[in-house]
Design a protein around this motif. Sequence first.
Motif, mmCIF file in Angstrom:
data_model
loop_
_atom_site.group_PDB
_atom_site.id
_atom_site.type_symbol
_atom_site.label_atom_id
_atom_site.label_comp_id
_atom_site.label_asym_id
_atom_site.label_seq_id
_atom_site.Cartn_x
_atom_site.Cartn_y
_atom_site.Cartn_z
ATOM 1 N N VAL A 27 0.840 -1.194 0.000
ATOM 2 C CA VAL A 27 0.000 0.000 0.000
ATOM 3 C C VAL A 27 0.879 1.250 0.000
ATOM 4 O O VAL A 27 0.628 2.206 -0.745
ATOM 5 C CB VAL A 27 -0.955 -0.007 1.209
ATOM 6 C CG1 VAL A 27 -1.810 1.263 1.213
ATOM 7 C CG2 VAL A 27 -1.864 -1.237 1.172
ATOM 8 N N VAL A 28 1.920 1.244 0.806
ATOM 9 C CA VAL A 28 2.856 2.376 0.833
ATOM 10 C C VAL A 28 3.476 2.578 -0.547
ATOM 11 O O VAL A 28 3.576 3.711 -1.047
ATOM 12 C CB VAL A 28 3.945 2.149 1.901
ATOM 13 C CG1 VAL A 28 5.083 3.151 1.737
ATOM 14 C CG2 VAL A 28 3.347 2.241 3.292
ATOM 15 N N GLU B 62 -2.720 3.652 8.069
ATOM 16 C CA GLU B 62 -1.331 3.559 8.496
ATOM 17 C C GLU B 62 -0.389 3.958 7.362
ATOM 18 O O GLU B 62 0.600 4.673 7.581
ATOM 19 C CB GLU B 62 -1.025 2.141 8.985
ATOM 20 C CG GLU B 62 0.314 2.015 9.662
ATOM 21 C CD GLU B 62 0.510 0.699 10.377
ATOM 22 O OE1 GLU B 62 1.656 0.433 10.812
ATOM 23 O OE2 GLU B 62 -0.460 -0.068 10.515
ATOM 24 N N ALA B 63 -0.684 3.514 6.155
ATOM 25 C CA ALA B 63 0.164 3.832 5.001
ATOM 26 C C ALA B 63 0.128 5.319 4.663
ATOM 27 O O ALA B 63 1.097 5.865 4.115
ATOM 28 C CB ALA B 63 -0.273 3.012 3.792
ATOM 29 N N PHE B 64 -0.972 5.989 4.976
ATOM 30 C CA PHE B 64 -1.095 7.437 4.753
ATOM 31 C C PHE B 64 0.078 8.173 5.397
ATOM 32 O O PHE B 64 0.646 9.093 4.808
ATOM 33 C CB PHE B 64 -2.427 7.912 5.329
ATOM 34 C CG PHE B 64 -2.644 9.393 5.307
ATOM 35 C CD1 PHE B 64 -3.087 10.019 4.153
ATOM 36 C CD2 PHE B 64 -2.409 10.171 6.438
ATOM 37 C CE1 PHE B 64 -3.291 11.392 4.124
ATOM 38 C CE2 PHE B 64 -2.609 11.539 6.421
ATOM 39 C CZ PHE B 64 -3.056 12.150 5.265
ATOM 40 N N ASP B 65 0.454 7.755 6.593
ATOM 41 C CA ASP B 65 1.576 8.384 7.296
ATOM 42 C C ASP B 65 2.923 7.828 6.840
ATOM 43 O O ASP B 65 3.879 8.575 6.603
ATOM 44 C CB ASP B 65 1.438 8.185 8.805
ATOM 45 C CG ASP B 65 0.206 8.878 9.374
ATOM 46 O OD1 ASP B 65 -0.086 10.011 8.932
ATOM 47 O OD2 ASP B 65 -0.459 8.289 10.239
ATOM 48 N N VAL C 66 10.868 4.750 -6.099
ATOM 49 C CA VAL C 66 9.849 5.781 -5.905
ATOM 50 C C VAL C 66 10.330 6.750 -4.829
ATOM 51 O O VAL C 66 11.311 6.482 -4.129
ATOM 52 C CB VAL C 66 8.496 5.167 -5.482
ATOM 53 C CG1 VAL C 66 7.876 4.383 -6.625
ATOM 54 C CG2 VAL C 66 8.660 4.274 -4.245
ATOM 55 N N GLU C 67 9.633 7.869 -4.698
ATOM 56 C CA GLU C 67 9.968 8.856 -3.680
ATOM 57 C C GLU C 67 8.891 8.869 -2.597
ATOM 58 O O GLU C 67 7.767 8.418 -2.819
ATOM 59 C CB GLU C 67 10.076 10.249 -4.317
ATOM 60 C CG GLU C 67 11.169 10.368 -5.364
ATOM 61 C CD GLU C 67 11.178 11.736 -6.036
ATOM 62 O OE1 GLU C 67 10.346 12.587 -5.638
ATOM 63 O OE2 GLU C 67 11.998 11.954 -6.942
ATOM 64 N N VAL C 68 9.236 9.408 -1.435
ATOM 65 C CA VAL C 68 8.239 9.534 -0.369
ATOM 66 C C VAL C 68 7.128 10.473 -0.835
ATOM 67 O O VAL C 68 7.345 11.354 -1.671
ATOM 68 C CB VAL C 68 8.869 10.055 0.943
ATOM 69 C CG1 VAL C 68 9.844 9.057 1.520
ATOM 70 C CG2 VAL C 68 9.551 11.405 0.717
ATOM 71 N N TRP C 69 5.939 10.255 -0.268
ATOM 72 C CA TRP C 69 4.803 11.086 -0.682
ATOM 73 C C TRP C 69 3.829 11.244 0.475
ATOM 74 O O TRP C 69 3.479 10.270 1.135
ATOM 75 C CB TRP C 69 4.078 10.469 -1.871
ATOM 76 C CG TRP C 69 2.902 11.294 -2.330
ATOM 77 C CD1 TRP C 69 1.582 11.052 -2.106
ATOM 78 C CD2 TRP C 69 2.963 12.516 -3.043
ATOM 79 N NE1 TRP C 69 0.808 12.045 -2.652
ATOM 80 C CE2 TRP C 69 1.639 12.960 -3.234
ATOM 81 C CE3 TRP C 69 4.016 13.285 -3.539
ATOM 82 C CZ2 TRP C 69 1.335 14.140 -3.907
ATOM 83 C CZ3 TRP C 69 3.712 14.465 -4.215
ATOM 84 C CH2 TRP C 69 2.384 14.879 -4.400
ATOM 85 N N GLN C 70 3.395 12.465 0.695
ATOM 86 C CA GLN C 70 2.386 12.745 1.702
ATOM 87 C C GLN C 70 1.102 13.199 1.036
ATOM 88 O O GLN C 70 1.040 14.273 0.428
ATOM 89 C CB GLN C 70 2.861 13.838 2.665
ATOM 90 C CG GLN C 70 1.825 14.185 3.749
ATOM 91 C CD GLN C 70 1.521 13.000 4.649
ATOM 92 O OE1 GLN C 70 2.373 12.578 5.428
ATOM 93 N NE2 GLN C 70 0.312 12.456 4.555
ATOM 94 N N ALA C 71 0.072 12.386 1.131
ATOM 95 C CA ALA C 71 -1.247 12.788 0.648
ATOM 96 C C ALA C 71 -1.808 13.867 1.569
ATOM 97 O O ALA C 71 -1.435 13.972 2.743
ATOM 98 C CB ALA C 71 -2.181 11.589 0.600
#
Length: 828
Positions: free
Chosen positions: A140-141, A176-179, A194-199
């Motif tokens: 999911v992450v 949990e994956a949102f964070d 891939v790169e980190v991402w914050q929705a």
Amino acid sequence: MRKILLLAFTTAVFSQVKAQRPIANGADLLQEIKKLNVVTNVLYLAAHPDDENTRLIAWLENEKLARTAYLSLTRGDGGQNLIGIEKGDAMGVLRTQELLEARKIDGAEQFFSRAVDFGYSKTAEETLEIWDKQAILADVVYTIRKFRPDVIVTRFPPDSRGGHGHHTASALLAEEAFDLAADKNSFPEQLQYVEVWQAKRILWNTSVWWDKQLPEKAAKTDDYIKIDIGEYSEILGLSYSEIASDSRSQHKSQGFGAERARGSQIEYLKHSKGEKVKQDLFEGINCTWSRVAGSKKIQDKLNHIIATYDINSPSKSVKDLAELYQLIQSLEESFYTKEKLASLERIIQAAAGIHVEFLAEDYNYPAFQLSPVKGSAEFIVRTKTPVFIKSIEPSIDTNYSSIELEENELTKFTFTHEIAINPSNPYWLNIPINKEHELSFVDELLPNWPAQYGMPENIPNIEFSYVLNIAGIDIPFKQAIDYKWTDRVDGELHRDLIVSPEVTATPAEKVFIFSTNEAQRVDVLLEGNKDSVMDKTLKLVAPEGWKVEPTSIPFSLKFKGEQQSVSFHLTPPVHSSVGEISFQFEKMFAQSVQRVNYPHIKPQILFPRAKAKVVKMDIKKTVKSIGYVIGSGDEVADNLGQIGFNVVSFHADQLAIMDLSMFQTIIVGIRAYNTEASMKNGNVILNEFVKSGGNVIVQYNTNRGLKADEIGPYPFQLSKNRVTKEEAEPTFLKPKHPLLNTPNKISQADFEGWVQERGLYFADEWDKQYESIIAWNDPGEEPQAGSILVADYGKGHFIYTGISFFRQLPAGVPGAYRLLTNMISYGK
């Protein structure tokens, strides 16, 4: 005029696969151009195929013009099948394709995790333990980091209201994956891809299905926003709820055909995490090109294209669209520029009326060797747009550098490609499932890693790259080789190319049942996928204690497509035994073939290892002739035939004209009362059969969507109650009842080795004429006593059972055969 050229090459190019709604007309084209002007992504997340809310997805994709995707954690492998007999891996393949067909209608994209649908689960804790929480959380992450959604929407709540444990687990993982997706210390191994991402936010797409008081609650608190997704699109000529109904109806295996809905329809979203909104789902999110550095000219160009678009002559926009492509290409490459360039390539082709096909002469090629794939490439431009073929990779004849396409004239090339790759099994099945965690593993050793990771189907094995100069600007394209044929009824049809083992060996049965000590014939169908497969040997490998004659069989197949049946004779041990036979070509394991063909999906093919289960069991029978009313689709009739019953299968609408006196017992297939309107009259006929001295056994039906008001001679009520733990201990409520004693003595040992579940859709209320025979329950729940109901009626007997014989018999579970045989023999 037709131009013919030759292409020859031996390499392959790979691209990602995704469902795309066809651009069929000028209105579709305008819709796609408008989407270029919106720079935001939304990820919808749930557990199974058919869990997604196609109403909200259709609205997001087509009204808000956001790039939208659905992440289904599983492929629905453990689900029921209303249209056929596929189960397990094949069911997952079928439901994957149904999702892709749905996405072609609502326009969204499709992703998956590695989680396997192991059947109904009552708690998220059980689900996450079986799935291996960390592995699926990583998936999911990864999807969030790869797709970069500004908004994430879950279908289910993160608590028991989700019902199914998979549902609840999907919401817990999403939150949990949102964070974690924004944390560089979480799953750092992903960051090479891939790169980190914050929705910005995550919301729950709640419903009155969970809370009848939802409209009142939403009006009193700012935790909710409501959206009318029933709006009408004048461009598309449909409301978003109509699009959603058509999309939903692609889940045919689940019986989810939907009536087109029209008019206002409210969806509710409840805040879960991130920045809370007041009214608009996209509050605080920059959805314009200004989020991309240096894009002012792009925004201006797009505004001009939309303002001047002529729906009667879309080709007038081609020059501006090509210039827009050039402008985006001039920017520093980024996630959004790559995404918009890919969309723009389709748009430019459609606006210019360009059609390109790379068509193979055949669709089936042998693996592991250099096999020539011959075919033709066809190019045509059907507007006055100037188009030149600049290059085709790998390169073609060096004697020319550019070919101009003449308006509405076909230009055709022939090509030869030499292919040497593994068989085209669905990529997620290429490594066996870890039975401890029920997780299908994707490994870096698999082809096309990591681009293949999380994708719905195999990346094309054979693909062309070509460059067209359109209105003076070079535009690159990629396209897979396809196979096209014409059916006399259905017209033009297409399918993907497949790469097959040079020979497949498919056993006639998945399970061979032995009820005596006598040898049985084991038939195997050999099928050649190339010419001149000569002087080969097929060997049957049997478990200890089983004897096989002959141990190997020589064979030759002269031409591609030739089939040949060979037979071994297998003798069981004297005692009861359960084992597995496998097949080999010389020292290499053999593969069988399974085809999944339905009109609403592309043809699919699987190449599992050639093997079968063998079961020697002690079983007695007192009935010979059985009638079997075909339901939604199961293999029970064939399974019973294997242990010596004479089974005649027929459809429900034949009950009125059948001579039922030839049968001692009639079994009704699964969900027949859900799928066959004839069962309303059929129930009356079957009651008369029972009254005259016959036995009737009705297998499970769902409590929703019954086509007959009554089942059996006395009333009972179906529920959603089920026992999902296949090892749940049974309690014999009437240990002396004939069903547990005659002709086979049933013991606790008969309930060992069951698969997936004990049963489903048990009765929860019944007439006093019925006797309940067995009770069982999942941990922490009250015993369920409605899995077998028996009643005498006239001279005969009626039985309703929710026990999942449709799963147990094909899996070769001895105790299930013995119990069902007792039902068949009851009173005889």
